[in-house]
Motif scaffolding. Sequence first.
Motif, short mmCIF file in Angstrom:
data_model
loop_
_atom_site.label_atom_id
_atom_site.label_comp_id
_atom_site.label_asym_id
_atom_site.label_seq_id
_atom_site.Cartn_x
_atom_site.Cartn_y
_atom_site.Cartn_z
N UNK A 371 0.71 1.06 21.17
CA UNK A 371 0.97 0.85 22.56
C UNK A 371 0.74 2.58 23.18
N UNK A 372 0.84 2.43 24.55
CA UNK A 372 0.85 3.82 25.28
C UNK A 372 1.43 4.98 24.28
N UNK A 373 1.08 5.64 24.21
CA UNK A 373 1.38 7.07 23.61
C UNK A 373 2.37 6.59 21.89
N UNK A 374 1.95 5.76 21.24
CA UNK A 374 3.02 5.20 20.00
C UNK A 374 1.32 4.00 19.50
N UNK A 375 1.11 5.25 18.06
CA UNK A 375 0.35 4.59 17.35
C UNK A 375 1.32 4.27 16.00
N UNK A 376 1.41 3.07 15.90
CA UNK A 376 1.32 3.07 14.29
C UNK A 376 0.66 1.87 12.50
N UNK A 377 0.76 2.03 11.89
CA UNK A 377 -0.05 2.22 11.24
C UNK A 377 0.59 1.62 9.82
N UNK A 378 0.16 0.31 9.42
CA UNK A 378 0.74 -0.55 7.97
C UNK A 378 -0.18 0.29 6.13
N UNK A 379 0.70 1.24 5.35
CA UNK A 379 -0.37 1.46 4.00
C UNK A 379 1.10 1.07 3.49
N UNK A 380 0.07 0.64 2.45
CA UNK A 380 0.72 0.05 1.23
C UNK A 380 0.65 1.28 -0.01
N UNK A 381 2.00 1.92 0.03
CA UNK A 381 2.31 3.44 -1.13
C UNK A 381 2.37 3.04 -2.50
N UNK A 382 1.86 3.80 -2.80
CA UNK A 382 2.02 3.09 -4.39
C UNK A 382 3.01 3.98 -5.82
N UNK A 383 2.83 3.60 -6.47
CA UNK A 383 4.40 4.36 -7.43
C UNK A 383 3.63 5.65 -7.79
N UNK A 384 4.55 5.99 -8.28
CA UNK A 384 4.91 7.34 -9.09
C UNK A 384 3.45 7.39 -9.72
N UNK A 385 4.10 6.42 -11.02
CA UNK A 385 3.19 6.49 -12.14
C UNK A 385 2.23 5.64 -11.91
N UNK A 485 2.60 14.09 14.00
CA UNK A 485 2.91 14.81 15.46
C UNK A 485 4.84 13.74 15.36
N UNK A 486 5.29 14.19 16.24
CA UNK A 486 6.42 13.15 15.96
C UNK A 486 7.38 13.42 15.05
N UNK A 487 6.88 13.78 13.50
CA UNK A 487 7.70 13.41 12.33
C UNK A 487 8.86 14.28 12.20
N UNK A 488 9.32 15.14 12.93
CA UNK A 488 10.38 16.29 12.52
C UNK A 488 11.34 15.71 13.94
#
Length: 643
Positions: A371-385, A485-488
Amino acid sequence: MSESWQQRFHREAREMDTALRSVLARRQSDEELRAALEELARRPYFRDFTWLWGPALHVRDRVRFRPLLLSWFTPSALTAAGKWVDAWKGGNAAALKTWLDDADRADDVEVFRRLYAWKLAGLPRGTLDTEWREDVMRRFKAATTRSARHTALAKVDLSQCRLDEKTALALDTVDPEAARAFILDHLPWRWSIWGQRDAFLPLWTTLMERARARGDAAMASALYRRLVDEATWRRDVLALARDVREPEALLRELKEHHPEAATPGIAHVFVELAEVRGRDVVPYLLEHLRSVFPRWGVFGRRKNAKGLPELLQLARVRGWEDVWSVALRTSATAETFDAEVRRLVEDTATDEAVTRRRLLQVAGAGGEWNLPGLGLARVQPLTDGTAVALYTRFPELLRGPFRMHVASGWHAAYPKLVSQALQQDDEDLLDFLASRAAMHLVHDPKTQKDWVKVLDALASHYEALPKEGGVFARRAASALGAIPAFAVWDYDALLEKNRLARLFFQRSDDFYLAEPRAVRDLLEAPQIHVQALAFRLLGRDSPRARELAAENLDLLQATLLRPLHRRTRHAAFSALANAAAHGVEPARRLVPRLRDTFALPDTRYPKESLVALLAQVLVRWPELRGPSETPRVFGPTGEAERA
C-alpha cells in the motif's frame, strides 16, 4: 478545573454553529465571505456543518464557491447541541434538496454524486439498493443520447451499490455500449468463505448469453468469474479439461473461468485438473495457487485448505517441484511448512545437491501486500528445533535465504538456535538475531522465559566483545542497522525491560564515537530510533563528535527536509551545529541548506529553532553572512558602520 473532552466537543460544536451563522448573515462581498469561511475551516468541526454552509454558498454563487464546497464537503451533520443527526430529515432538508436538484439540472456530476450518496446513506441496505436501481433505470431510459446516458450513469455511480440482473438487462437493452462499464463496476460479490452454494445469487445466464451473442466474450467472462458458484465452476473446468485438447487453448479457457470470489474447495479442483491433464495445467496452477489459503479451525488454530495436502502429495509423487514449492510457501500453514523443511533436512538418503535445491525453492516470502507507504510480506516461520537442524546441516542456507524464516517475534524466541550460533561464534547470524531481540518487549518474564534467556545470552555476548579496535561498536551497529523501520512501538518501555536494547541504545556512546564506520551505519539505519541515537552521539559537546558530524554532513543535512518528531529534529539540529562548528567549509556547505529550509510549508516545523541554528553558525563564522545578516551600528552622525 480543565474541561473534559466531552465538554470541549460540545463547546466547539456550539461555537462553530454560532460563528457560521454570524458569517453567513453578515453583509459582505463574495471574496470576504470566502476568506472568512477559509479561516473558519481551520477550526474543528467545520466540515461537519456542510448541511448549514453548503446550501447557503450554493444559492449565493455555485460556481465561485464550488472549489471550497468540494474541498470541505463531508456527508455528516453535527448540530450546535453536539448531536449527530440525519440532515436530510431535519429543518435544513428542503435546502439540501434544492441544492441536489440544482446540481442535477446543471449536470454537476461531482456535486450531485456526493449529495446523492449522502441522501441515500440514511436508508436501510435493502431499501437503498432498490431505490438506487429504480433511479438508475429511470435516468438511463430518460436520456436520449449516448453522451446524456454516460452523464446519467456518472451521477449515480455509487461504489457501495450493487445491481441485480433485471436492472442490468434493462440497461443493456437500452444501450449496451454505454451501460457495459457501469454494469461491470456494480456487479454483486459472491462471498463463499463457508462453502455455501449461494443459491440466493444465481449466475446471470441471460446477460451472459446476450453478451456472447454479440461477440463480447470479455464481458461474458467477467460476469461468469464474479458470479459463478463453486459447484458450477468445478463442473465447467473439468469439462474443459476433458474436451479442450490444445494446452494453450485450455490455459486460456481456465483463466477466463477462474472465479474472483473466495472458493474454499479450490485446491480439490486443482488436484482433479492435474489428474485429468497432468503438466498441461501447471502454468494455471502456478498462477492461481495464492487463491488457496489456510482456514480457521477450532480455538483459532489454522488448518490447511481442503485439498492442499492432496495437492502437495500429488506434486511430490509426480516430481512437480515448482507446484510443490509454491503451494508450500504461499498456501500451507506454518506447521506444514516446518514439517516439510524438517523432512528435507533429515532426509540423508537423497543427494545433498537435490535437497539443497528443494530447500532453496521453498525459501522466501509467500505473499506481499503493498500500500502507499506500507508493505507487508507473509513469511512462514520455522520452529526452534527445525532451525537448529537446518543450521547444523546447511548453515549457509540459514544465514542466507532462510534467515527471514527465523526472525524471532511473538511466535518464538529461538533459544536453541541462539545457543548454537554462540557456540559457533557466527557473527552474521548473531547480529541478525540480536537485531530482532533488541526490539522485543518482554511484558512478563515469568511467562516469557525463553525471551529472557535469549536476551541475557545475547547481552552477555556483546558485553564481552573487545571494545578496542571498534569490534563491539561495529557489531552493535550492524545489529541496530538490521532493525526494520517502524518496528519499535514503545521505545521507553523497551529500554526499561530489554537488557540488550539498553546496552545498544544507552550504554555504549563512547564506543560508537571511537569507530567512524559504526556511526555512519547508525545514520543509515532504517529504524528512526537508531538514527536518533546517531544524532544524539554527533550532537555531544566534544571535539570527536564535532569531527564525526562534519564527516557525515552529507547525511545530516538531509534531515532538514525530512518529517521528524520535534525531539528528534532538535537532536539532528545539535548534530548539524557540531558539524558547522568543526570548520568553515562544512559551515559553508550547510548555510545555504538552512536558508532554503525556511521555504518549507510545514506549519509544525520548528522554525524558531532553525533560526537559532542559523544564527549560531553565522556568529561562529561571520564571513558567511549575507548582506541582510550583517548587523549595522549607527553612530551619532547617522552613518552606518559595519560591526
